[in-house]
Design a protein around this motif. Structure first.
Motif, PDB file in Angstrom:
ATOM      1  N   THR A 113       7.683  16.235   0.217  1.00 34.52           N
ATOM      2  CA  THR A 113       6.498  15.475  -0.136  1.00 34.52           C
ATOM      3  C   THR A 113       6.805  13.991  -0.117  1.00 34.52           C
ATOM      4  OG1 THR A 113       5.734  17.269  -1.565  1.00 34.52           O
ATOM      5  CG2 THR A 113       4.763  15.095  -1.917  1.00 34.52           C
ATOM      6  N   ARG A 114       5.983  13.231   0.569  1.00 33.53           N
ATOM      7  CA  ARG A 114       6.199  11.799   0.671  1.00 33.53           C
ATOM      8  C   ARG A 114       5.441  11.092  -0.430  1.00 33.53           C
ATOM      9  NH1 ARG A 114       5.321   9.960   6.797  1.00 33.53           N
ATOM     10  NH2 ARG A 114       6.293   8.090   5.921  1.00 33.53           N
ATOM     11  N   GLY A 115       6.051  10.062  -1.004  1.00 27.93           N
ATOM     12  CA  GLY A 115       5.395   9.271  -2.033  1.00 27.93           C
ATOM     13  C   GLY A 115       4.338   8.368  -1.430  1.00 27.93           C
ATOM     14  N   PRO A 116       3.650   7.617  -2.287  1.00 25.22           N
ATOM     15  CA  PRO A 116       2.614   6.712  -1.777  1.00 25.22           C
ATOM     16  C   PRO A 116       3.207   5.640  -0.895  1.00 25.22           C
ATOM     17  CG  PRO A 116       3.086   6.317  -4.100  1.00 25.22           C
ATOM     18  CD  PRO A 116       3.790   7.577  -3.726  1.00 25.22           C
ATOM     19  N   GLY A 117       2.475   5.258   0.127  1.00 28.93           N
ATOM     20  CA  GLY A 117       2.937   4.228   1.044  1.00 28.93           C
ATOM     21  C   GLY A 117       2.833   2.840   0.433  1.00 28.93           C
ATOM     22  N   LEU A 118       3.302   1.856   1.183  1.00 31.52           N
ATOM     23  CA  LEU A 118       3.314   0.486   0.696  1.00 31.52           C
ATOM     24  C   LEU A 118       1.903   0.010   0.372  1.00 31.52           C
ATOM     25  CD1 LEU A 118       4.809  -2.148   0.128  1.00 31.52           C
ATOM     26  CD2 LEU A 118       4.578  -2.716   2.565  1.00 31.52           C
ATOM     27  N   ARG A 119       0.937   0.341   1.209  1.00 35.78           N
ATOM     28  CA  ARG A 119      -0.441  -0.090   0.991  1.00 35.78           C
ATOM     29  C   ARG A 119      -0.978   0.459  -0.324  1.00 35.78           C
ATOM     30  NH1 ARG A 119      -4.864  -1.903   3.941  1.00 35.78           N
ATOM     31  NH2 ARG A 119      -6.884  -1.095   3.282  1.00 35.78           N
ATOM     32  N   GLU A 120      -0.724   1.743  -0.575  1.00 35.15           N
ATOM     33  CA  GLU A 120      -1.214   2.360  -1.799  1.00 35.15           C
ATOM     34  C   GLU A 120      -0.538   1.759  -3.022  1.00 35.15           C
ATOM     35  OE1 GLU A 120      -0.395   4.023   0.927  1.00 35.15           O
ATOM     36  OE2 GLU A 120      -2.439   4.590   1.500  1.00 35.15           O
ATOM     37  N   ARG A 121       0.766   1.479  -2.909  1.00 31.28           N
ATOM     38  CA  ARG A 121       1.487   0.885  -4.037  1.00 31.28           C
ATOM     39  C   ARG A 121       0.958  -0.515  -4.347  1.00 31.28           C
ATOM     40  NH1 ARG A 121       6.068   2.987  -1.396  1.00 31.28           N
ATOM     41  NH2 ARG A 121       6.757   0.884  -0.806  1.00 31.28           N
ATOM     42  N   LYS A 122       0.684  -1.284  -3.286  1.00 33.00           N
ATOM     43  CA  LYS A 122       0.149  -2.627  -3.495  1.00 33.00           C
ATOM     44  C   LYS A 122      -1.227  -2.581  -4.164  1.00 33.00           C
ATOM     45  CE  LYS A 122       3.302  -5.366  -1.663  1.00 33.00           C
ATOM     46  NZ  LYS A 122       3.984  -6.418  -2.464  1.00 33.00           N
ATOM     47  N   LYS A 123      -2.046  -1.637  -3.745  1.00 34.26           N
ATOM     48  CA  LYS A 123      -3.370  -1.497  -4.346  1.00 34.26           C
ATOM     49  C   LYS A 123      -3.262  -1.143  -5.819  1.00 34.26           C
ATOM     50  CE  LYS A 123      -6.605   0.662  -2.093  1.00 34.26           C
ATOM     51  NZ  LYS A 123      -7.325   1.687  -1.272  1.00 34.26           N
TER      52      LYS A 123
ATOM     53  N   GLU B  68      -0.729  -1.792  -7.785  1.00 31.46           N
ATOM     54  CA  GLU B  68      -0.194  -2.960  -8.487  1.00 31.46           C
ATOM     55  C   GLU B  68      -1.302  -3.966  -8.792  1.00 31.46           C
ATOM     56  OE1 GLU B  68       2.877  -4.399  -5.931  1.00 31.46           O
ATOM     57  OE2 GLU B  68       4.262  -2.766  -6.407  1.00 31.46           O
ATOM     58  N   THR B  69      -2.198  -4.170  -7.818  1.00 32.24           N
ATOM     59  CA  THR B  69      -3.304  -5.092  -8.029  1.00 32.24           C
ATOM     60  C   THR B  69      -4.235  -4.564  -9.110  1.00 32.24           C
ATOM     61  OG1 THR B  69      -3.229  -5.843  -5.726  1.00 32.24           O
ATOM     62  CG2 THR B  69      -5.269  -6.251  -6.937  1.00 32.24           C
ATOM     63  N   ARG B  70      -4.532  -3.282  -9.063  1.00 32.14           N
ATOM     64  CA  ARG B  70      -5.409  -2.686 -10.079  1.00 32.14           C
ATOM     65  C   ARG B  70      -4.800  -2.846 -11.467  1.00 32.14           C
ATOM     66  NH1 ARG B  70      -9.607   1.248  -9.815  1.00 32.14           N
ATOM     67  NH2 ARG B  70      -9.925   2.212 -11.864  1.00 32.14           N
ATOM     68  N   THR B  71      -3.517  -2.566 -11.576  1.00 29.34           N
ATOM     69  CA  THR B  71      -2.843  -2.682 -12.869  1.00 29.34           C
ATOM     70  C   THR B  71      -2.855  -4.120 -13.362  1.00 29.34           C
ATOM     71  OG1 THR B  71      -1.409  -0.794 -12.377  1.00 29.34           O
ATOM     72  CG2 THR B  71      -0.654  -2.326 -14.073  1.00 29.34           C
ATOM     73  N   ALA B  72      -2.590  -5.076 -12.458  1.00 28.63           N
ATOM     74  CA  ALA B  72      -2.584  -6.485 -12.846  1.00 28.63           C
ATOM     75  C   ALA B  72      -3.964  -6.930 -13.332  1.00 28.63           C
ATOM     76  CB  ALA B  72      -2.140  -7.346 -11.674  1.00 28.63           C
TER      77      ALA B  72
ATOM     78  N   VAL C  14     -11.090 -12.847 -14.914  1.00 29.24           N
ATOM     79  CA  VAL C  14      -9.999 -11.882 -14.752  1.00 29.24           C
ATOM     80  C   VAL C  14      -9.292 -12.123 -13.426  1.00 29.24           C
ATOM     81  CG1 VAL C  14      -9.422  -9.441 -14.506  1.00 29.24           C
ATOM     82  CG2 VAL C  14     -11.120 -10.149 -16.194  1.00 29.24           C
ATOM     83  N   ALA C  15     -10.071 -12.272 -12.363  1.00 27.44           N
ATOM     84  CA  ALA C  15      -9.488 -12.462 -11.040  1.00 27.44           C
ATOM     85  C   ALA C  15      -8.640 -13.724 -10.981  1.00 27.44           C
ATOM     86  CB  ALA C  15     -10.596 -12.510  -9.993  1.00 27.44           C
ATOM     87  N   ALA C  16      -9.095 -14.783 -11.646  1.00 31.18           N
ATOM     88  CA  ALA C  16      -8.359 -16.045 -11.620  1.00 31.18           C
ATOM     89  C   ALA C  16      -6.976 -15.890 -12.223  1.00 31.18           C
ATOM     90  CB  ALA C  16      -9.146 -17.121 -12.370  1.00 31.18           C
ATOM     91  N   ARG C  17      -6.862 -15.055 -13.238  1.00 28.59           N
ATOM     92  CA  ARG C  17      -5.556 -14.843 -13.868  1.00 28.59           C
ATOM     93  C   ARG C  17      -4.585 -14.105 -12.946  1.00 28.59           C
ATOM     94  NH1 ARG C  17      -5.154 -14.167 -20.309  1.00 28.59           N
ATOM     95  NH2 ARG C  17      -6.413 -15.970 -20.901  1.00 28.59           N
ATOM     96  N   VAL C  18      -5.132 -13.372 -12.005  1.00 27.69           N
ATOM     97  CA  VAL C  18      -4.290 -12.600 -11.092  1.00 27.69           C
ATOM     98  C   VAL C  18      -4.105 -13.327  -9.767  1.00 27.69           C
ATOM     99  CG1 VAL C  18      -4.071 -10.359  -9.908  1.00 27.69           C
ATOM    100  CG2 VAL C  18      -5.006 -10.472 -12.217  1.00 27.69           C
TER     101      VAL C  18
END
Length: 220
Positions: free
Chosen positions: A2-12, A14-18, A40-44
């Motif tokens: 089983t492959r883990g999430p790709g870079l794109r999914e991880r970045k998404k 990370e953005t959601r969490t931030a 909120v967006a300005a802080r990120v």
């Protein structure tokens, strides 16, 4: 394999969490009125439209910062040894998962106060809890082979243990720290497993699905 999430999914993610953490920090620092998509967006360092792409409301972002997405408890339960009794798995998984979710005593107190004062946040909190409960019930059914009713009852019992523990801990001064909360969760699971005492001091019957059977009863 089983492959883990790709870079794109991880970045998404990370953005959601931030964004969710920034929403929570704004709430804690400046109050609910300050939690706008633009602030909120300005802080990120992203645009307000980016916030709207990830969250349907500020309430969703705020609650997610304190109650992470529903999969964490279910994933931890799936990782337990095959054939382990469900109550044993819950006793092992819930203390650590709950303390990881709440973050700090101050966070829980703020969330409880804001949820009482703001129906929209209270409603979003209920949505998050319901999603976690349903996913937990599905995971219990997968592991135990139990029917939908018994698995849902066990998930409800686990949710009650979490809720009672967090509320009891929040009502104190937090001096016991997260270790104190973990202890309350263990105690709550143990009491539910053994059967809660009734008015005459005798333990009550275990909930349906928790009695003798594959991995549910006391001492299983």
């Amino acid at each position: 394999m089983t492959r883990g999430p790709g870079l794109r999914e991880r970045k998404k993610q990370e953005t959601r969490t931030a964004l969710s953490r920034a929403a929570w920090k704004l709430l804690a620092d400046e109050g609910l009125a300050a939690v706008t998509p633009e602030n909120v967006a300005a802080r990120v360092g992203v645009s307000g439209n980016t916030f709207r792409n990830y969250f349907g409301s500020r309430e969703e972002a705020i609650v997610e910062a304190v109650i992470p997405r529903a999969g964490s408890v279910a994933d931890a339960l799936r990782a337990r040894p095959a054939g382990e009794p469900v109550w044993d798995s819950l006793a092992e998984v819930l203390p650590g998962e709950v303390t990881a979710m709440v973050g700090s005593h101050a966070d829980v107190v703020v969330l409880m106060r804001v949820a009482q004062e703001n129906p929209a946040i209270f409603a979003q909190h209920l949505i998050a809890v319901e999603a976690a409960k349903r996913l937990l019930a599905e995971t219990i059914a997968e592991r135990s082979g139990g029917d939908g009713l018994s698995s849902l009852l066990l998930a409800e019992a686990a949710g009650a243990a979490i809720r009672a523990s967090v509320e009891t801990w929040a009502a104190g001064n937090g001096s016991a720290g997260l270790a104190g909360l973990a202890g309350l969760v263990r105690e709550s699971v143990a009491q539910l497993r053994a059967g809660l005492p009734t008015g005459n001091g005798a333990p009550s019957a275990l909930p349906p699905g928790s009695g003798p059977g594959p991995g549910f009863g006391p001492g299983a």
